[in-house]
Structures are given as structure tokens and as C-alpha cells.
Write a protein that holds these residues in place. Sequence first.
Motif, PDB file in Angstrom:
ATOM      1  N   GLU A  28      -9.299   6.851   4.850  1.00  0.00           N
ATOM      2  CA  GLU A  28      -9.994   7.068   3.551  1.00  0.00           C
ATOM      3  C   GLU A  28      -9.159   6.573   2.531  1.00  0.00           C
ATOM      4  OE1 GLU A  28      -9.641   9.809   5.558  1.00  0.00           O
ATOM      5  OE2 GLU A  28     -11.469   9.315   6.558  1.00  0.00           O
ATOM      6  N   GLU A  29      -7.925   6.670   2.443  1.00  0.00           N
ATOM      7  CA  GLU A  29      -7.184   6.267   1.492  1.00  0.00           C
ATOM      8  C   GLU A  29      -6.985   4.911   1.538  1.00  0.00           C
ATOM      9  OE1 GLU A  29      -3.821  10.200   1.842  1.00  0.00           O
ATOM     10  OE2 GLU A  29      -3.474   8.285   2.559  1.00  0.00           O
ATOM     11  N   VAL A  57      -0.139   4.925   1.292  1.00  0.00           N
ATOM     12  CA  VAL A  57      -1.585   4.860   1.472  1.00  0.00           C
ATOM     13  C   VAL A  57      -1.517   4.819   3.055  1.00  0.00           C
ATOM     14  CG1 VAL A  57      -3.724   3.510   1.153  1.00  0.00           C
ATOM     15  CG2 VAL A  57      -1.803   3.495  -0.675  1.00  0.00           C
ATOM     16  N   ASP A 101     -14.689  -1.323   2.997  1.00  0.00           N
ATOM     17  CA  ASP A 101     -15.394  -0.542   3.880  1.00  0.00           C
ATOM     18  C   ASP A 101     -14.862  -0.012   5.063  1.00  0.00           C
ATOM     19  OD1 ASP A 101     -18.487   0.466   3.780  1.00  0.00           O
ATOM     20  OD2 ASP A 101     -17.722   0.367   5.812  1.00  0.00           O
ATOM     21  N   ALA A 102     -14.908   1.316   5.637  1.00  0.00           N
ATOM     22  CA  ALA A 102     -14.206   1.628   6.599  1.00  0.00           C
ATOM     23  C   ALA A 102     -14.349   0.871   7.916  1.00  0.00           C
ATOM     24  CB  ALA A 102     -14.558   3.113   7.018  1.00  0.00           C
ATOM     25  N   SER A 151      -9.273   2.758   2.735  1.00  0.00           N
ATOM     26  CA  SER A 151     -10.540   2.068   2.402  1.00  0.00           C
ATOM     27  C   SER A 151     -10.626   2.178   0.964  1.00  0.00           C
ATOM     28  CB  SER A 151     -11.574   2.825   3.104  1.00  0.00           C
ATOM     29  OG  SER A 151     -12.795   2.947   2.533  1.00  0.00           O
ATOM     30  N   GLY A 152     -10.223   3.178   0.233  1.00  0.00           N
ATOM     31  CA  GLY A 152     -10.431   3.642  -1.443  1.00  0.00           C
ATOM     32  C   GLY A 152      -9.316   2.695  -2.020  1.00  0.00           C
ATOM     33  N   PHE A 153      -8.236   2.739  -1.739  1.00  0.00           N
ATOM     34  CA  PHE A 153      -7.121   1.712  -2.160  1.00  0.00           C
ATOM     35  C   PHE A 153      -7.548   0.279  -2.344  1.00  0.00           C
ATOM     36  CE2 PHE A 153      -3.108  -0.342  -2.490  1.00  0.00           C
ATOM     37  CZ  PHE A 153      -2.581   0.214  -3.640  1.00  0.00           C
ATOM     38  N   LYS A 200     -10.521  -1.119  -1.524  1.00  0.00           N
ATOM     39  CA  LYS A 200     -11.976  -0.989  -1.755  1.00  0.00           C
ATOM     40  C   LYS A 200     -12.757  -1.907  -0.661  1.00  0.00           C
ATOM     41  CE  LYS A 200     -11.857  -0.096  -6.459  1.00  0.00           C
ATOM     42  NZ  LYS A 200     -10.438   0.625  -5.996  1.00  0.00           N
ATOM     43  N   THR A 230       0.727  -1.134   0.061  1.00  0.00           N
ATOM     44  CA  THR A 230       0.011   0.027  -0.042  1.00  0.00           C
ATOM     45  C   THR A 230       0.995   1.105  -0.046  1.00  0.00           C
ATOM     46  OG1 THR A 230      -0.169  -0.239   2.265  1.00  0.00           O
ATOM     47  CG2 THR A 230      -2.097  -0.957   1.293  1.00  0.00           C
ATOM     48  N   ASP A 284     -14.421   3.429  10.901  1.00  0.00           N
ATOM     49  CA  ASP A 284     -15.539   4.509  10.738  1.00  0.00           C
ATOM     50  C   ASP A 284     -15.793   5.262  11.971  1.00  0.00           C
ATOM     51  OD1 ASP A 284     -16.368   2.001  11.723  1.00  0.00           O
ATOM     52  OD2 ASP A 284     -18.482   2.567  11.232  1.00  0.00           O
TER      53      ASP A 284
END
Length: 580
Positions: free
Chosen positions: A260-261, A256, A269-270, A263-265, A267, A253, A294
Motif C-alpha cells: 500500500e505504501e 516506504v 497500481d498494485a 503503491s501510494g508513494f 502512484k 523510497t 494485488d
Amino acid sequence: MRATQAFIPTLREAPKDAELISHRLLLRAGYIRPLASGVYSYLPLGLRVINKISNILREEMDRVAGNEFFFPALIPRELLEESGRDKVDVLFTAKPHDYFLGFTHEEVITDVVRNTIKSYKQLPFLGYQIQTKFRNEPRPRGGLIRGREFLMLDAYTFDRSEEDALVAYKKVRESFGRMFTRCGLASIAIQADSGAIGGSLSEEFMVLSEDGEDTVLRCSVTGYAANAERCEAIPVPAEPADTEVAAMEEVSTPGVKTIEEVSGFLKVDATRLIKTLVFVAPDGSPVIALVRGDRELNEAKLGRTLGGPARLAEPAVVERVTGAPVGFAGPVGLPASVRIIADREVATVRDGVVGANKADAHFQHVLPGRDFPEPEYLDLRTAVAGDQSPIDASGVLYTQRGIEVGHVFYLGTKYSSSMRAEYDDVDGTAKFFEMGCYGLGVSRTFAAAIEQHHDADGIVWPITIAPYAVTIILVNPADPAQTEAAETLYSDLQAAGLDVLLDDRVERPGVKFKDGDLIGVPVKVTVGKGVADGGTLEIGLRRDRNSKQAVPIADASAHVLGLVKQLKDEIQANVDTHVV
Ligand code: ATP
Ligand code: MG
């Protein structure tokens, strides 16, 4: 007081940096002036309000047999060393000698008591003072709401037993409730965090206001209210308990770091990320705290767990403890000596993602208990709106904003034992006093009253704390008939014991009306054209334009007294019915 002789410097505009309405109105209406960040002068109008509030507090303290003291602001270092509070971060030091400026006075009154109260026969005891407090607030805010120098009523109870101390606590708590209601404030008492003062049972008095700094969580069914720092957070499972979990694997990663990073990278969920935060406990040891991606870790809850405030570790400490730069720390493979605590919800994450304790890498398919040892599970996250209520399973939490105006604590023997404050009990044995402490922000209450009582034109004071009960606006001081009517009413009302402000300035009437509304005196009398037209004055309430009435000059004084009584009765009715 005559406006021609009064010091009431009103302003058309408030300074740009004043955001809170109370701050703007206090400046514009000529109640306060700033001297330095978080440091204000009370101008004569401001001092009148402070004195009115203080008198109400004194009367209420009298009702519960409070003894008024006035302690020094200078507190010698050795005294705070006894309780260990010489390290508290908001302390101001007074040079050249080794004094602190008083930020609260538990040690000072305990010192007086340990040298004077020797026997159970002298208990219970309640002492209080109204005095300036000094705290080096990192971010003074909102004028009088959060100052570096402010006025507080601080009260302290000393008792023989926990049972007696709780009776005292209840008594002062009720007394505080009456104080706020008498000041015309709607307040609620909520469960609170005890913070640096220590102790176990504590509640805060909140004035609900959208601009308040504190988040209050309330139960939709029971009305239970707690500070977000305190409110228990009921876990919401992240994933079904039977979710299959593949073997843990490392993924690259690069760069990253944030939730947010990641979670997005990846895919993911937080809710499936486990945030790993490194703190330094009060004893200096590192502690790892885990919370779901989250969620917010609640530092007040963490502090309660660790026995004092913890601070987020510096990057160098994070690297030493986890071997990874900030952003890549995780609970897998840490030395057994490192304490790991986790919010209860972390236990429900089954296919999680954590930092891999090396730069640019994370682990996925992580199962707590399988891939890292089960941590201590505690309530560590901040509860949020929509959570299940901790008081009633059918209730849902919702949030409100509030201004903390008072705080009551049951302390137990925290200070009496560290300072060896003892009395002889019935059976002759020496015992530590059971204590409570209680703080009410006098200057903050002043500002909070404006947050609750204002309109587009200015302040609308509750009668009990208004600087003046009545303002008489003499429209044309060059008119002898108007002047005579105004002067007569002015002296009649003063003779009846009212605080009256007579605007006798040679100014445009518009300016006088604007200033009158801005200042916010509750009963308004206009002495103008009505005097010549029909021998009347215009009398009404500041809060309601439609309350204006033309009253014959001969009846004016009685009419004003009637309005003042009505306003006082309304507040008294609230005092009689309000239960905290
Ligand atoms: P806060 O959480 O707002 O910083 P606190 O919990 O540190 O306050 P206490 O020690 O409980 O405050 O003080 C008792 C009361 O004194 C508070 O309820 C508040 O009304 C008032 N007060 C505390 N700090 C300030 C401040 N910096 N300016 C004005 N009033 C204050
Ligand atoms: Mg507090």
C-alpha cells in the motif's frame, strides 16, 4: 432418562469468548465443559451424541468391510522417525519417555501390517479406528471445531496396485459421504491440498457454513469445488503485452515498505508491483517467491512446489540473502545461486516496481526477463472470486465458507516405502503396499451438525444423532393424571426402543420448555392441561412450532413413533439420492 436423575447443566448465557454458535450451544445446553485451551469434557448428553455418530460410522465401515482396531495413543519416537514425521510441528511429546501422542496413525497401522500381511492373497485390506487424537494446534478455536484433543475416525487401505488403491479410495470416499448424510449433514467433497500427510490425490468433505474456516472456490458452470489452498488460479494479465517499458531506474523510497505504501508513494497500481518474499525451504535453503502486489501468495501451493512446508524467513535471513532489510527485497541483481520462483501472473507485469535490495530504494520500469532473469513460473497465488474457472473457461469462480469434516487421501507408497512394508505378489516379487488414508473428525462433525441445525432457541438435532429421540415435558408433576399419562408414554416409548428424556423436574414450565428447546431433542411431547381438558397430549417437532397437535392419550405413542419414522425416512431418502 429422567431429568431429575440426569446431569444436564444448562446455562442461561454462554461465556463471552465463545463466538461460534455451536460452541455457545454446546456449553449452554450442557453437552461439554472446557478443561483447558482446546481441551473439553464430554458431559453425558455430549457423549450420547458422540456414541450415535460413532455407531453410524461403524455401520458404514462394516458395509465396506472395514476392520476396527484400537491403536495406542502413545507412539514411540523411532516409529515416526521411519517416516520422517517426528518433526511435524503439531506433535505433543509424552514425558518422561520418548513417546509422541498420536496425531494420526499411518505409521502404527503400517507397522502392524508389515509384520502380518505377507501375501497378495490377504489384500485388499481396510483397517480403521475411532480414537482420541492430539495436536498442538497453535490456535484452538470454536470449541469442538478445532481442539488440541479431539475424536477422529481414521481409516487406512492397503492394496496391490495403484488401480486397486484408487478403487479403495473411491469406496471409502463414498462411505464418508453416506456417513455425513446419515448424520443429517449436507456436505460436499472438494479438491484439497494434501498437507503434511503427503500423497497426491486428496479431497475434503466440507459442511458449508458461513463461520467455516476454509474458503471453498466453486465454478459457476460445472459446480466444481476446490479448497482455496488447492484451486488453480488462472492468470489475469496485468498490462497489455505490447506496453513500452522505459529503462529501469532506481527511486528513493524512504521508509516506504508495504504494498500500500509503495503503491501510494509512487502512484503505481498494485497490479504493477512485484512482491518479493523470502522463504526457507524444507531443506533449509532460501527461496525467493514473487507474486503480484494485488495477490496473495498461497503457502500450500508453495509447499507443494518445494516438497514440504516452507516458512517465511527471519529478517536476518532476508538481509543475508538480498542485502536489504525487509520491505526492500527484489529479484534484480541477486546471486545466480538463489532460487527464484514466481506466480505466472508476474510474467505479465511489464512496467513493474520491485525492491532495490537496499534500504529505502525501489526500482521502477522493471521488465521481468530483461531486468532480472526469467524465474520459474508456477501457479503460486490464491485464486479468488471472479477468477476464470480452471475447469471451464466460460465459468467464473465464486466463494463459499466451509468446515472441513473429513479428508480422504490416496497415498501411494509414501509410507510403505519409507517403512519398508512389503508383500509378496503373484509372481513372487516383493512389492510395497499401495495405501490410502482417510480421516473424519467425529467431534468436529458433532459441532458442525449444530452449525447447520439450530435456531434462535437452541439446537435442532437430526434424529439420527440426537441424544434422545423424544422429550416428554411433564408440566405439573404434582398432578396425578398428568404424571400417569407421562409415565405411561415414557415406558411405552422406551419399550418401543426409543431414547426418551422425561422432564419430571419440579420447575416452572417456562424453564422446562426453554431447556427442551435448547437441548434440541427432535420430537417434543407436552403433558399438561390437555390431559384434564380433553384427554390429550401436545405432540410436535422441535424444528417447526406449527407442527404441534393435540393427540388423544391413547394414540400418543403411535403418533410419536410415526414422527420418528418420518424424520428417519427423510434422512434415509437423502442417503439414497446423495452422490458424492
Ligand atoms: P485442519 O486443516 O482443519 O487443521 P487437517 O487437514 O490437519 O485439519 P486431517 O489430518 O485431514 O486434518 O484430519 C482429518 C479430520 O480430522 C479433519 O477433516 C477434521 O474433521 C478433523 N480434525 C483435524 N484437526 C482437528 C482438530 N484440531 N480438532 C477437531 N477436529 C480436527
Ligand atoms: Mg485436512
